[in-house]
Design a protein around this motif. Sequence first.
Motif, PDB file in Angstrom:
ATOM      1  N   ARG A   1      -7.849  -9.569   2.217  1.00 18.52           N
ATOM      2  CA  ARG A   1      -7.400 -10.271   1.198  1.00 18.52           C
ATOM      3  C   ARG A   1      -6.203 -11.259   1.134  1.00 18.52           C
ATOM      4  NH1 ARG A   1      -7.880  -5.214  -1.044  1.00 18.52           N
ATOM      5  NH2 ARG A   1      -5.577  -5.090  -1.228  1.00 18.52           N
TER       6      ARG A   1
ATOM      7  N   TYR B   1       2.113   5.162   8.785  1.00 23.57           N
ATOM      8  CA  TYR B   1       1.756   5.526   7.283  1.00 23.57           C
ATOM      9  C   TYR B   1       1.362   7.113   7.172  1.00 23.57           C
ATOM     10  CZ  TYR B   1      -3.231   5.823   9.381  1.00 23.57           C
ATOM     11  OH  TYR B   1      -4.232   6.094   9.813  1.00 23.57           O
TER      12      TYR B   1
ATOM     13  N   GLU C   1      -8.921   1.617   6.223  1.00 26.92           N
ATOM     14  CA  GLU C   1      -9.762   0.864   5.581  1.00 26.92           C
ATOM     15  C   GLU C   1      -8.841   0.057   4.432  1.00 26.92           C
ATOM     16  OE1 GLU C   1     -12.882   0.036   6.305  1.00 26.92           O
ATOM     17  OE2 GLU C   1     -12.675   1.441   7.790  1.00 26.92           O
ATOM     18  N   GLN C   2      -7.960   0.725   3.887  1.00 28.49           N
ATOM     19  CA  GLN C   2      -7.127  -0.026   2.982  1.00 28.49           C
ATOM     20  C   GLN C   2      -6.324  -1.217   3.619  1.00 28.49           C
ATOM     21  OE1 GLN C   2      -5.100   3.860   1.467  1.00 28.49           O
ATOM     22  NE2 GLN C   2      -5.156   2.783  -0.360  1.00 28.49           N
ATOM     23  N   PHE C   3      -5.890  -1.000   4.968  1.00 28.11           N
ATOM     24  CA  PHE C   3      -5.268  -1.762   5.707  1.00 28.11           C
ATOM     25  C   PHE C   3      -5.939  -2.979   6.093  1.00 28.11           C
ATOM     26  CE2 PHE C   3      -3.042   2.047   7.949  1.00 28.11           C
ATOM     27  CZ  PHE C   3      -2.324   2.225   6.591  1.00 28.11           C
ATOM     28  N   LYS C   4      -7.328  -2.832   6.293  1.00 27.22           N
ATOM     29  CA  LYS C   4      -8.151  -3.831   6.775  1.00 27.22           C
ATOM     30  C   LYS C   4      -8.579  -4.619   5.359  1.00 27.22           C
ATOM     31  CE  LYS C   4     -10.358  -1.372  10.264  1.00 27.22           C
ATOM     32  NZ  LYS C   4     -11.571  -0.657  10.948  1.00 27.22           N
ATOM     33  N   SER C   5      -8.504  -4.043   4.481  1.00 22.42           N
ATOM     34  CA  SER C   5      -8.845  -4.839   3.121  1.00 22.42           C
ATOM     35  C   SER C   5      -7.832  -5.669   2.852  1.00 22.42           C
ATOM     36  CB  SER C   5      -9.334  -3.709   1.928  1.00 22.42           C
ATOM     37  OG  SER C   5      -9.406  -4.568   0.652  1.00 22.42           O
ATOM     38  N   ALA C   6      -6.461  -5.171   2.804  1.00 25.98           N
ATOM     39  CA  ALA C   6      -5.439  -5.954   2.512  1.00 25.98           C
ATOM     40  C   ALA C   6      -5.070  -7.051   3.319  1.00 25.98           C
ATOM     41  CB  ALA C   6      -4.095  -4.928   2.444  1.00 25.98           C
TER      42      ALA C   6
ATOM     43  N   ILE D   1       1.045  -1.127   0.024  1.00 29.41           N
ATOM     44  CA  ILE D   1       0.099  -0.139   0.028  1.00 29.41           C
ATOM     45  C   ILE D   1       0.882   1.138  -0.138  1.00 29.41           C
ATOM     46  CG2 ILE D   1      -1.692   1.175   1.361  1.00 29.41           C
ATOM     47  CD1 ILE D   1      -2.505  -1.593   2.454  1.00 29.41           C
ATOM     48  N   GLU D   2       0.683   2.190  -0.898  1.00 37.54           N
ATOM     49  CA  GLU D   2       1.361   3.452  -1.002  1.00 37.54           C
ATOM     50  C   GLU D   2       1.034   4.040   0.257  1.00 37.54           C
ATOM     51  OE1 GLU D   2       2.046   7.208  -3.778  1.00 37.54           O
ATOM     52  OE2 GLU D   2       0.337   5.893  -4.317  1.00 37.54           O
TER      53      GLU D   2
ATOM     54  N   ALA E   1      -2.617   6.753   2.433  1.00 44.70           N
ATOM     55  CA  ALA E   1      -3.187   5.505   2.861  1.00 44.70           C
ATOM     56  C   ALA E   1      -4.206   5.529   3.990  1.00 44.70           C
ATOM     57  CB  ALA E   1      -2.102   4.470   3.471  1.00 44.70           C
ATOM     58  N   SER E   2      -4.972   4.458   4.177  1.00 43.52           N
ATOM     59  CA  SER E   2      -6.238   4.725   5.227  1.00 43.52           C
ATOM     60  C   SER E   2      -6.435   3.355   5.870  1.00 43.52           C
ATOM     61  CB  SER E   2      -7.598   5.003   4.432  1.00 43.52           C
ATOM     62  OG  SER E   2      -8.113   3.673   3.734  1.00 43.52           O
TER      63      SER E   2
END
Length: 84
Positions: free
Chosen positions: A62, A46, A54-59, A27-28, A51-52
Motif C-alpha cells: 500500500r 512484533y 501478511e499485514q506487513f506485506k500489505s502495508a 500496525i498494532e 500482527a502478522s
Amino acid sequence: MQTELLNVTGMTCGGCVGNITKALKAIEGVGDIKVSLPTGEVTVQYDQRLASIEQFKSAVRRAGYGVDANNAIQSPKAKGCCCG
C-alpha cells in the motif's frame, strides 16, 4: 516478540525508508523496525498475537513498494520510489 525479515523492492532514498517505517509502525503490535536501503531488507520485531507477516506485506504494498511472498528479492510490483 518475534522477528521477521522482509525483502522490499523499489526503495531508493531516505524518504522511502521513512515511508516503509511509517507504514509498518501503524500496525498494532509492531515494535522495532530496521530498514536497510542498500540491501532492501526490513527487519520487523512484533507481537505475533497482534500482527502478522501478511499485514506487513500489505502495508508495504500500500505504501507503493514491492515485497515478495517468500523473502527472496524480486522486481518491484508497485509504483516504487516516493520521489519519482
